[in-house]
Design an enzyme around this catalytic site. Structure first.
Site, short mmCIF file in Angstrom:
data_model
loop_
_atom_site.label_atom_id
_atom_site.label_comp_id
_atom_site.label_asym_id
_atom_site.label_seq_id
_atom_site.Cartn_x
_atom_site.Cartn_y
_atom_site.Cartn_z
N GLY A 44 -13.32 12.17 -40.18
CA GLY A 44 -12.93 13.21 -41.34
C GLY A 44 -11.83 12.66 -42.46
N PRO A 92 -14.83 7.31 -38.52
CA PRO A 92 -14.90 7.31 -40.04
C PRO A 92 -16.51 7.46 -40.23
CG PRO A 92 -14.30 4.86 -39.52
CD PRO A 92 -14.29 5.87 -38.07
N GLY A 93 -17.05 8.43 -41.01
CA GLY A 93 -18.40 8.14 -41.46
C GLY A 93 -18.57 8.10 -42.82
N ARG A 94 -17.95 9.65 -43.50
CA ARG A 94 -17.88 9.75 -45.07
C ARG A 94 -17.14 8.47 -45.61
NH1 ARG A 94 -17.78 14.61 -47.75
NH2 ARG A 94 -17.41 15.58 -45.80
N ARG A 135 -24.23 19.92 -50.96
CA ARG A 135 -22.93 20.07 -51.00
C ARG A 135 -22.36 20.85 -51.83
NH1 ARG A 135 -19.83 16.24 -51.55
NH2 ARG A 135 -18.14 16.83 -50.12
N TYR A 176 -20.00 24.29 -50.22
CA TYR A 176 -18.72 24.26 -50.21
C TYR A 176 -18.06 23.77 -51.58
CZ TYR A 176 -19.78 20.23 -47.58
OH TYR A 176 -20.27 19.24 -47.05
N CYS A 194 -34.48 27.00 -58.78
CA CYS A 194 -33.82 28.12 -59.49
C CYS A 194 -32.87 28.97 -58.35
CB CYS A 194 -35.45 29.15 -59.58
SG CYS A 194 -34.83 30.52 -60.72
N GLU A 195 -31.65 28.41 -58.52
CA GLU A 195 -30.73 28.96 -57.72
C GLU A 195 -29.43 28.78 -58.85
OE1 GLU A 195 -30.96 30.24 -54.73
OE2 GLU A 195 -32.96 29.67 -54.09
#
Length: 444
Positions: free
Chosen positions: A259, A302-304, A341, A345, A372-373
């Site tokens: 994270g 760690p990933g991101r 994403r 959030y 269409c959002e």
């Protein structure tokens, strides 16, 4: 008024400037609008593979894996595959000495197909189906993280051999991040409170099919502060000491999760691996000394932080809409189906025009997707040349994590390809979906 507005002749030069810390390490740009990554021209790559397309700089991935290994030479670096995983990515991180953290049987299968030996795969997840566990046992995963007491008997009953497990603890440490990304507080359902974990440890020790290898925690995502990991380490050492006092055991491993924060805009905080390594190792040593216990081997996930800045997504402009409120919206041929994403959030990204030079003044615009959002907004309040037009190519950096892995076929839009670049060459890692792919699951 900006410097570029005052001195229009400087606009191509200023446009060529890359925001520090947001682009892959091999990125090069020139005043004529050319943008290269890994020695590959992005406009040419977009023409070859179509858009949207995600570009992955393998040199950047390698550099970040090496930074973690240098910062934590005695620790096990476990790449969090949920950020982005395919066979090629598994091979890449394995080549750099990393293990892989998988959250499903599918991720286990991909990691194994990428050449990861079972003892370098960790399975965890809040709910593990029988299929997930069977995949893990087939691959011979080294450790399974127990998220709840209910998993003890299930895993013991299914295990074909003695299985190492880690207990996931909720250390009640606020990650200081978005509420939707927080997983380590007392209100979280991820893991067990320390008191319950001590009881569950006894149940694990009573099962000959299981071996209690260590403890695990995860504070959340985009955690900006090293001090929060230090606080978690101290609390986890307290649990280790309680287990020794109660059961007379030494816990061999402590997984502090991942994270680590990555900046998505110039000046946003990032967690430095070297600072993290120094601080956490020192805190862990002091806490263990205070309790008179041996230091466990450290694991981090760690990933991101490994893959986010290695990725750049290319979109083609489909339309430029002048809205009734005076705002300009640049519409592109991708959106929430390849990057959910922002809708989930509120994530936002920088955007730049690539592939041509312009002396047009910069304008503040919104970049929105094809769906269409109203929430399908990739970036808001970004500065693009006022002459941006249909057919132009836009590049979105810091898009290597949670794009391909969270992509969907909403509106039956094919998921885009992921193309690795290095030393002037490009290699597809994931191809674009075809209509046949979309129809393959349709049994009607």
């Amino acid at each position: 008024m900006t410097l570029a507005d005052l001195l229009p002749s400087l606009r191509p030069t200023l446009a060529a400037r890359l925001e520090p810390g947001l682009w892959p390490v091999t990125t090069r740009t020139t005043s004529d609008g050319t943008l290269q990554i890994g020695g590959v021209d992005l406009a040419g790559l977009a023409a070859r593979f179509g858009t949207p397309v995600q570009v992955l700089d393998t040199a950047d991935v390698r550099a970040r894996c090496r930074a973690y290994r240098a910062a934590l030479p005695d620790a096990e670096i476990v790449y969090a595959g949920k950020a982005f995983l395919c066979r090629g990515m598994a091979r890449l991180v394995a080549d750099e000495g990393c293990s892989v953290d998988a959250c499903s049987g599918g991720e286990v299968a991909v990691a194994a197909a990428g050449g990861l030996p079972g003892d370098r795969i960790v399975l965890h997840g809040t709910v593990k189906t029988d299929e997930d566990l069977k995949a893990a046992f087939t691959a011979g995963v080294g450790r399974i993280v127990l998220d709840s007491a209910a998993e003890v008997d299930r895993i013991a009953a299914l295990a074909p051999h003695r299985q190492k497990v880690l207990l996931r603890i909720s250390p009640d440490v606020d990650a200081g991040t978005h509420p939707g990304l927080t997983t380590g507080t007392a209100s979280s359902w991820f893991g067990m409170p320390p008191a319950e974990a001590c009881e569950v440890a006894g149940r694990v020790l009573a099962r000959p099919e299981l071996e209690l290898a260590g403890l695990h925690c995860h504070l959340g995502s985009q955690v900006p502060s090293v001090s929060r990991y230090e606080r978690a380490a101290v609390r986890m050492v307290g649990v280790i000491a309680a287990l020794r006092a109660r059961y007379g055991i030494s816990v061999a491993e402590l997984d502090l999760g991942g994270g680590h924060a990555v900046g998505y805009a110039e000046g946003e905080p990032c967690l430095d691996p070297a600072l993290f390594g120094r601080a956490v190792r020192g805190t862990l040593a002091r806490a263990c000394a205070a309790h008179g216990i041996d230091e466990p081997r450290l694991l981090v996930e760690p990933g991101r932080a490994v893959v986010a800045r290695a990725g750049v997504t290319l979109y083609r402009v489909g339309a430029v809409q002048r809205c009734g409120d005076g705002r300009t919206t640049v519409l592109v041929d991708g959106g929430m189906s390849d990057d959910p994403r922002p809708a989930l959030y509120g994530a936002r990204y920088p955007v730049r025009l690539v592939g041509r030079a312009t002396r047009a003044p910069l304008e503040t615009v919104r970049v929105a997707g094809r769906h269409c959002e109203s929430s399908d907004v990739i970036a808001d309040g970004v500065r693009l040349p006022a002459d941006v037009a249909p057919g132009d190519l836009l590049a979105v950096p810091v898009s290597g994590a949670y794009h391909a892995s969270m992509a969907s076929t909403y509106n039956q839009v094919p998921r885009p390809p992921v193309v690795a670049v290095a030393a002037g060459a490009s290699l597809p890692l994931l191809r674009r979906d075809t209509p046949e792919d979309l129809l393959r699951r349709d049994c009607s």
